[in-house]
Design an enzyme around this catalytic site. Structure first.
Site, PDB file in Angstrom:
ATOM      1  N   GLY A 146       8.606  12.215 -12.220  1.00 12.14           N
ATOM      2  CA  GLY A 146       7.746  12.060 -11.057  1.00 12.14           C
ATOM      3  C   GLY A 146       7.651  10.610 -10.609  1.00 12.14           C
ATOM      4  O   GLY A 146       8.586   9.834 -10.777  1.00 12.14           O
ATOM      5  N   LEU A 147       6.492  10.261 -10.031  1.00 17.60           N
ATOM      6  CA  LEU A 147       6.239   8.909  -9.535  1.00 17.60           C
ATOM      7  C   LEU A 147       7.296   8.473  -8.521  1.00 17.60           C
ATOM      8  O   LEU A 147       7.785   7.339  -8.545  1.00 17.60           O
ATOM      9  CB  LEU A 147       6.164   7.902 -10.689  1.00 17.60           C
ATOM     10  CG  LEU A 147       5.044   8.127 -11.716  1.00 17.60           C
ATOM     11  CD1 LEU A 147       5.130   7.097 -12.837  1.00 17.60           C
ATOM     12  CD2 LEU A 147       3.680   8.080 -11.059  1.00 17.60           C
ATOM     13  N   CYS A 148       7.663   9.406  -7.633  1.00 18.91           N
ATOM     14  CA  CYS A 148       8.663   9.084  -6.603  1.00 18.91           C
ATOM     15  C   CYS A 148       8.174   9.538  -5.225  1.00 18.91           C
ATOM     16  O   CYS A 148       8.946  10.071  -4.432  1.00 18.91           O
ATOM     17  CB  CYS A 148      10.018   9.678  -6.942  1.00 18.91           C
ATOM     18  SG  CYS A 148       9.999  11.409  -7.465  1.00 18.91           S
ATOM     19  N   GLY A 149       6.888   9.346  -4.981  1.00 21.44           N
ATOM     20  CA  GLY A 149       6.333   9.637  -3.662  1.00 21.44           C
ATOM     21  C   GLY A 149       6.459  11.096  -3.271  1.00 21.44           C
ATOM     22  O   GLY A 149       6.206  11.998  -4.069  1.00 21.44           O
TER      23      GLY A 149
END
Length: 294
Positions: free
Chosen positions: A88-91
Site C-alpha cells: 500500500g501507501l501508494c495513493g
C-alpha cells in the site's frame, strides 16, 4: 490545551514519520527509474506484435480460425484479470483500479452476465474480497516481487488458457494501471480473448500498400502458435506498466506526506512556542506579584 511535554512528544513523533516518508519517497524514486525503463522498453514489442497479429487475423476469418481469435461465439461469462499491487501507501493507485473493476462488474451483472475474477496483488484481493470474493477463481500474491517477470506472467496465462480450454468463460479482459508519467497513471482495460475484438482499431501494417502478402505456413497455423504467446506478452507488459505506475504513485504519495508532515511540524512548533511563552509569562507574573506582596 496540550502541555509542553505532550507537544514535544507530538513534534518528535511527526518528525520520525517525516523521516520515514522521505526515505520511502527516495526508495520509490530509485525503483521508478528502472521500472519506467522496463515498461517503456516492453511497449514497442507488445504493440508491434498486436499489429502483426491483427494483419494475420484479417486473412483468417474462416471456419479454421483459431479459437483464441474467434472466441466461443457467446458473451455470457466474463473473466476479469486485475493487476494490483502487493503493498500500500501508494495513493489512489489501487483505489482507482478497483473502482473501475467494480463499475465493470456492475455493468456486466446488470446485463445478466456471469463474472469470474483472477486477482494479481494482495491489495486487489483485500479490496475486492468483501463484495466479490465469491467470484474469485485464482489470486496471486507476491508474484511481482521484487519485480515482474515473464515467468510470472506465463503462470497467469497458463491458468487463463486452462479455463478457456475448459469452456469456463467467453470473454477475458485485463485491467491494469498504464504508466503515463510520474504524476499520471491511467486505468486501462484490455480485452485478451477473443483477440479479434481487441484489435479492431489496431492499424494494419499493410494498410496503404498494394503488395499482397502470402504466408507460409498459412495464417491459421501462425496465429495458433502466436496467439498464446501474445497473451503472455500482454500480461507481462501490463505487470511492468502496473509496477512502474505503483512506484510513481508511491513516490508522489510519500512526497505529499513528507510535505504535510513538515507543515504539521511547523504548526506544532508555533503552538509549542506560544505555550512556552505563555508559561514563562505566567511564572514571571507570579514572581513579580509575590515580590510586591512582600
Amino acid at each position: 490545551m496540550a502541555s509542553l511535554k505532550e507537544l514535544r512528544s507530538r513534534i518528535a513523533s511527526v518528525q520520525s514519520t517525516q523521516r520515514i516518508t522521505s526515505a520511502m519517497k527516495m526508495v520509490a524514486a530509485a525503483k521508478l527509474r528502472k521500472a519506467q525503463q522496463s515498461a517503456e522498453a516492453a511497449r514497442p514489442y507488445a504493440e508491434r506484435m498486436e499489429r502483426m497479429l491483427a494483419s494475420l487475423a484479417a486473412g483468417a476469418t474462416g471456419a479454421n480460425a483459431p479459437k483464441l481469435l474467434a472466441g466461443t461465439g457467446k458473451d455470457d461469462t466474463h473473466l476479469l484479470v486485475v493487476v494490483s499491487s502487493d503493498r500500500g501507501l501508494c495513493g489512489g493507485f489501487n483505489g482507482n483500479l478497483v473502482r473501475s473493476v467494480r463499475n465493470k462488474i456492475s455493468d456486466l451483472e446488470s446485463a445478466g452476465k456471469t463474472i469470474k475474477l483472477i486477482i494479481i496483488g494482495r491489495k486487489g484481493v483485500s479490496l475486492l474480497r468483501r463484495d466479490h470474493g465469491g467470484k474469485f477463481v485464482e489470486k496471486y500474491e507476491e508474484l511481482a516481487k521484487p519485480a515482474p517477470t515473464y515467468e510470472g506472467a506465463d503462470l497467469v496465462v497458463t491458468k487463463i488458457m486452462s479455463m478457456f480450454d475448459a469452456g469456463e468463460f467467453d470473454v477475458c479482459t485485463l485491467f491494469y494501471n498504464k504508466f503515463v508519467s510520474a504524476l499520471t497513471q491511467e486505468v486501462t482495460p484490455l480485452q485478451l480473448i477473443p483477440f479479434g475484438n481487441a484489435v479492431s482499431d489496431v492499424e494494419d501494417p499493410a494498410a496503404g500498400s498494394d503488395t499482397p502478402y502470402e504466408y507460409e505456413p498459412n495464417e491459421e497455423v501462425i496465429l495458433s502458435a502466436l496467439l498464446p504467446k501474445n497473451l503472455s506478452v500482454q500480461v507481462f507488459r501490463s505487470m511492468l506498466e502496473s509496477f512502474a505506475s505503483e512506484q510513481a504513485a508511491r513516490m508522489t504519495a510519500m512526497d505529499n506526506a513528507t510535505r504535510n508532515a513538515g507543515d504539521m511540524i511547523h504548526s506544532l512548533q508555533i503552538t509549542y512556542n506560544r505555550s512556552r511563552q505563555a508559561q514563562i509569562t505566567k511564572e514571571l507574573i507570579e514572581i513579580i506579584s509575590g515580590a510586591e506582596a512582600l
